[in-house]
Design a protein around this motif. Structure first.
Motif, PDB file in Angstrom:
ATOM      1  N   CYS A 179      97.754 -41.148 118.945  1.00  0.00           N
ATOM      2  CA  CYS A 179      98.647 -41.878 118.039  1.00  0.00           C
ATOM      3  C   CYS A 179      99.136 -40.967 116.918  1.00  0.00           C
ATOM      4  N   GLN A 180      98.235 -40.149 116.390  1.00  0.00           N
ATOM      5  CA  GLN A 180      98.619 -39.219 115.338  1.00  0.00           C
ATOM      6  C   GLN A 180      99.575 -38.158 115.878  1.00  0.00           C
ATOM      7  N   LEU A 181      99.345 -37.707 117.091  1.00  0.00           N
ATOM      8  CA  LEU A 181     100.208 -36.706 117.701  1.00  0.00           C
ATOM      9  C   LEU A 181     101.620 -37.245 117.886  1.00  0.00           C
ATOM     10  N   VAL A 182     101.722 -38.458 118.354  1.00  0.00           N
ATOM     11  CA  VAL A 182     103.039 -39.071 118.529  1.00  0.00           C
ATOM     12  C   VAL A 182     103.712 -39.241 117.165  1.00  0.00           C
ATOM     13  N   GLY A 183     102.957 -39.650 116.167  1.00  0.00           N
ATOM     14  CA  GLY A 183     103.504 -39.793 114.821  1.00  0.00           C
ATOM     15  C   GLY A 183     104.023 -38.481 114.271  1.00  0.00           C
ATOM     16  N   LEU A 184     103.300 -37.399 114.541  1.00  0.00           N
ATOM     17  CA  LEU A 184     103.735 -36.087 114.059  1.00  0.00           C
ATOM     18  C   LEU A 184     104.973 -35.593 114.797  1.00  0.00           C
ATOM     19  N   THR A 185     105.065 -35.878 116.088  1.00  0.00           N
ATOM     20  CA  THR A 185     106.251 -35.436 116.826  1.00  0.00           C
ATOM     21  C   THR A 185     107.502 -36.152 116.331  1.00  0.00           C
ATOM     22  N   VAL A 186     107.341 -37.323 115.748  1.00  0.00           N
ATOM     23  CA  VAL A 186     108.479 -38.036 115.165  1.00  0.00           C
ATOM     24  C   VAL A 186     108.745 -37.549 113.744  1.00  0.00           C
ATOM     25  N   ALA A 187     107.687 -37.273 112.988  1.00  0.00           N
ATOM     26  CA  ALA A 187     107.826 -36.925 111.573  1.00  0.00           C
ATOM     27  C   ALA A 187     108.331 -35.508 111.356  1.00  0.00           C
ATOM     28  N   VAL A 188     107.980 -34.576 112.218  1.00  0.00           N
ATOM     29  CA  VAL A 188     108.339 -33.172 112.000  1.00  0.00           C
ATOM     30  C   VAL A 188     109.852 -32.962 111.963  1.00  0.00           C
ATOM     31  N   PRO A 189     110.641 -33.488 112.900  1.00  0.00           N
ATOM     32  CA  PRO A 189     112.092 -33.282 112.798  1.00  0.00           C
ATOM     33  C   PRO A 189     112.701 -33.882 111.524  1.00  0.00           C
ATOM     34  N   LYS A 190     112.179 -35.006 111.071  1.00  0.00           N
ATOM     35  CA  LYS A 190     112.678 -35.603 109.819  1.00  0.00           C
ATOM     36  C   LYS A 190     112.387 -34.683 108.644  1.00  0.00           C
ATOM     37  N   LYS A 191     111.187 -34.125 108.619  1.00  0.00           N
ATOM     38  CA  LYS A 191     110.809 -33.221 107.530  1.00  0.00           C
ATOM     39  C   LYS A 191     111.642 -31.945 107.562  1.00  0.00           C
ATOM     40  N   GLU A 192     111.940 -31.457 108.768  1.00  0.00           N
ATOM     41  CA  GLU A 192     112.756 -30.250 108.891  1.00  0.00           C
ATOM     42  C   GLU A 192     114.170 -30.486 108.366  1.00  0.00           C
ATOM     43  N   SER A 193     114.753 -31.640 108.664  1.00  0.00           N
ATOM     44  CA  SER A 193     116.099 -31.925 108.165  1.00  0.00           C
ATOM     45  C   SER A 193     116.080 -32.081 106.647  1.00  0.00           C
ATOM     46  N   TYR A 194     115.038 -32.687 106.102  1.00  0.00           N
ATOM     47  CA  TYR A 194     114.910 -32.809 104.650  1.00  0.00           C
ATOM     48  C   TYR A 194     114.784 -31.430 104.004  1.00  0.00           C
ATOM     49  N   LEU A 195     114.037 -30.536 104.649  1.00  0.00           N
ATOM     50  CA  LEU A 195     113.883 -29.172 104.143  1.00  0.00           C
ATOM     51  C   LEU A 195     115.217 -28.436 104.133  1.00  0.00           C
ATOM     52  N   GLU A 196     116.035 -28.630 105.163  1.00  0.00           N
ATOM     53  CA  GLU A 196     117.355 -27.996 105.212  1.00  0.00           C
ATOM     54  C   GLU A 196     118.243 -28.501 104.068  1.00  0.00           C
ATOM     55  N   LYS A 197     118.158 -29.807 103.768  1.00  0.00           N
ATOM     56  CA  LYS A 197     118.932 -30.356 102.657  1.00  0.00           C
ATOM     57  C   LYS A 197     118.494 -29.736 101.332  1.00  0.00           C
TER      58      LYS A 197
END
Length: 96
Positions: A23-41
């Motif tokens: 469950c944590q792994l699936v949550g991280l696979t969803v959260a990482v792309p969101k965090k990467e886009s926020y970092l780019e902003k």
């Protein structure tokens, strides 16, 4: 990656630790792309601030307000409608 999660769920569905991990792994696979886009902003914002500071360093003392200086520091001017039409003393919102 998700196919591995499904396979592991089928084999050891009764193991609560594995279930929590998956469950944590699936949550991280969803959260990482969101965090990467926020970092780019954030990186884009930092570069905009750096560019503004570089421009401001060129003009440490402004003796005369010229069109060049206005275009350099002011991107947009928005003038709102007056609260009362045809009134010279009515309030009017201006955003710079």
């Amino acid at each position: 990656m998700l196919s591995l999660v499904r396979l592991a769920c089928l084999r050891c569905f009764c193991n609560p630790c594995l279930k929590l991990f998956l469950c944590q792994l699936v949550g991280l696979t969803v959260a990482v792309p969101k965090k990467e886009s926020y970092l780019e902003k954030l990186k884009a914002s930092v570069s905009n601030v750096s560019a503004f500071i570089d421009k401001a360093k060129q003009y440490t003392q402004i003796d005369k307000l010229t069109a060049e200086v206005l275009h350099l520091f002011i991107e947009q001017i928005e003038v709102g409608e007056r609260t009362e039409k045809w009134s010279r003393t009515a309030m009017q919102e201006i955003n710079i």
